[in-house]
Design a protein around this motif. Structure first.
Motif, PDB file in Angstrom:
ATOM      1  N   UNK A 232      51.965   1.729  70.678  1.00 54.82           N
ATOM      2  CA  UNK A 232      51.607   2.730  71.529  1.00 54.82           C
ATOM      3  C   UNK A 232      52.654   4.117  71.590  1.00 54.82           C
ATOM      4  N   UNK A 233      53.873   3.805  71.237  1.00 55.19           N
ATOM      5  CA  UNK A 233      54.592   4.783  71.067  1.00 55.19           C
ATOM      6  C   UNK A 233      54.557   5.573  69.601  1.00 55.19           C
ATOM      7  N   UNK A 234      54.243   5.069  68.698  1.00 49.07           N
ATOM      8  CA  UNK A 234      53.870   5.716  67.452  1.00 49.07           C
ATOM      9  C   UNK A 234      52.795   6.512  67.666  1.00 49.07           C
ATOM     10  N   UNK A 235      51.600   5.736  68.180  1.00 47.24           N
ATOM     11  CA  UNK A 235      50.254   6.450  68.574  1.00 47.24           C
ATOM     12  C   UNK A 235      50.410   7.583  69.173  1.00 47.24           C
ATOM     13  N   UNK A 236      51.347   7.809  70.312  1.00 51.38           N
ATOM     14  CA  UNK A 236      51.471   8.783  71.198  1.00 51.38           C
ATOM     15  C   UNK A 236      52.232   9.850  70.536  1.00 51.38           C
TER      16      UNK A 236
END
Length: 407
Positions: A232-236
């Motif tokens: 989720x961090x990378x996607x954000x």
């Protein structure tokens, strides 16, 4: 195709007319067919959908819970998601394609990191970046303002926010520009994957060695013990990049063109530069509409809009460009009026999906235009106006290039 749809006016959103000069067509639709039928290869997942042209209807689909952005849940994408390129699968899990409560969870966590205070702290650096790029423009005098200023400014800002090392910034910029230009091709997916790998390395580095940058803030973000996962961090990070650089570049380039085409308004802004802080930039956001249509909505139940039946599962697009020129909301909407007030434009959308980066976009837009106005008394197009083209992307609206002389 139903008889209702067959009788509707049809608009190809990715036609050259709708990309370069859509205003006459949209005015016709507002007056005669506020709910019509549109096609566009990517925005509408390869199929047609309902196009909403009036302001109130665009607001409705951005705020009514009967309209969803969850393409995984409400389209065939969910059945075949494993066939999609990894970067596309990753983006479908971001808050852009989520409804509440999943959307609220992700947005709350991101807000813990991407705060107004964090953005305001970037003010001196953004001004310095704008000034450095203006030095480069001055040295050349004749430039393509899109690629040599408008694109470079938000890219430099996001690189700084993400903590991209100085030695990696040229590669970072190259990859971002490639993924933008190749977005409709298989090569675009390969380039996007290279960017994701760069972000994966940055996130791992910040987990081991936190700093005061955006990635560290995202990693630290905590709401009642809940945190963003690694993916989720990378996607954000990827979403912030994609949503943040192209839209701001569009705003800067289109605003400069608008001010060239409206010399009285440019003169007013030079006489009263403080207008950028009050009504001026808001009017440029309305007038240029850097986001043309926004994310496609999906009807989660059978419903009607202005008497037109919208079956469950239908794709619905709200034209932000059209809403921002709606005569029922804005007096003389085709005029650029930097003193316009009130100005309830939808440039940053509306409702729960209101643009997360609106404060940063405003800050960058003001810094860019203030710097160019201060540094260069004269702006002249060096190509015929009719030769200028807009990017072949339906959801965003920006110039492919802006050949200009500034001195």
């Amino acid at each position: 195709m139903s008889k209702v749809i067959a009788a509707m006016p049809k608009t190809a959103l990715d036609s050259r007319e709708m990309l370069d000069d859509p205003f006459a067509r949209l005015a016709y639709l507002r007056a005669h067919a506020p709910v019509s039928w549109a096609t566009a290869s990517l925005l509408l997942h390869g199929k047609g959908g309902y196009l909403l042209a009036r302001y109130d209807d665009v607001v409705t689909i951005h705020s009514d819970e009967r309209f969803s952005t969850d393409v995984v849940k409400y389209t065939s994408v969910g059945k075949f998601i494993w066939l999609l390129p990894p970067t596309i699968r990753m983006l479908t899990q971001t808050m852009v394609f989520k409804d509440d409560p999943d959307h609220k969870r992700l947005r709350t966590l991101v807000h813990k990191a991407f705060t107004p205070r964090f953005v305001r702290a970037m003010t001196p650096e953004i001004a310095a970046i704008a000034d450095r790029l203006a030095d480069e423009v001055k040295a050349k005098r004749d430039v393509d303002l899109v690629h040599e200023f408008a694109v470079k400014l938000p890219l430099a800002v996001i690189a700084s926010m993400l903590g991209v090392a100085d030695e990696d910034r040229d590669r970072f910029q190259m990859l971002v520009e490639k993924v933008s230009s190749e977005s409709n091709t298989l090569r675009g997916f390969a380039t996007a994957r290279k960017l994701v790998k760069l972000f994966e390395a940055l996130v791992e580095e910040r987990r081991l060695r936190p700093d005061d940058g955006l990635i560290s803030e995202l990693v630290r973000a905590n709401e009642g013990g809940d945190r963003l996962s690694h993916k989720e961090t990378i996607a954000m990070v990827f979403l912030l990049l994609l949503a943040g650089h192209d839209t701001t570049a569009n705003l800067i380039g289109s605003s400069v063109l608008a001010l060239i085409e409206h010399p009285d308004q440019q003169a007013l802004l030079r006489e009263q530069p403080e207008l950028l802080e009050t009504t001026g930039l808001e009017e440029l956001l309305r007038f240029t509409s850097p986001v043309a249509d926004g994310a496609t909505r999906l009807a989660t139940e059978d419903l009607e809009i202005r008497g037109v039946p919208i079956p469950r599962g239908s794709q619905v697009v709200g034209s932000i460009v059209s809403a921002n020129r709606d005569e029922a909301v804005f007096d003389n909407p085709d005029a650029l009026d930097l003193t316009r007030k009130p100005n309830k434009h939808l440039a940053f959308a509306f409702g729960i999906h209101y643009c997360l980066g609106h404060q940063l976009a405003r800050l960058e837009g003001r810094a860019a235009l203030a710097t160019l106005l201060e540094r260069f008394p004269n702006w002249e197009l060096t190509a015929p106006r009719e030769s200028l083209r807009y990017k072949p992307t339906v959801s965003l609206r920006g110039l492919t290039e802006l050949p200009i002389r500034m001195y």
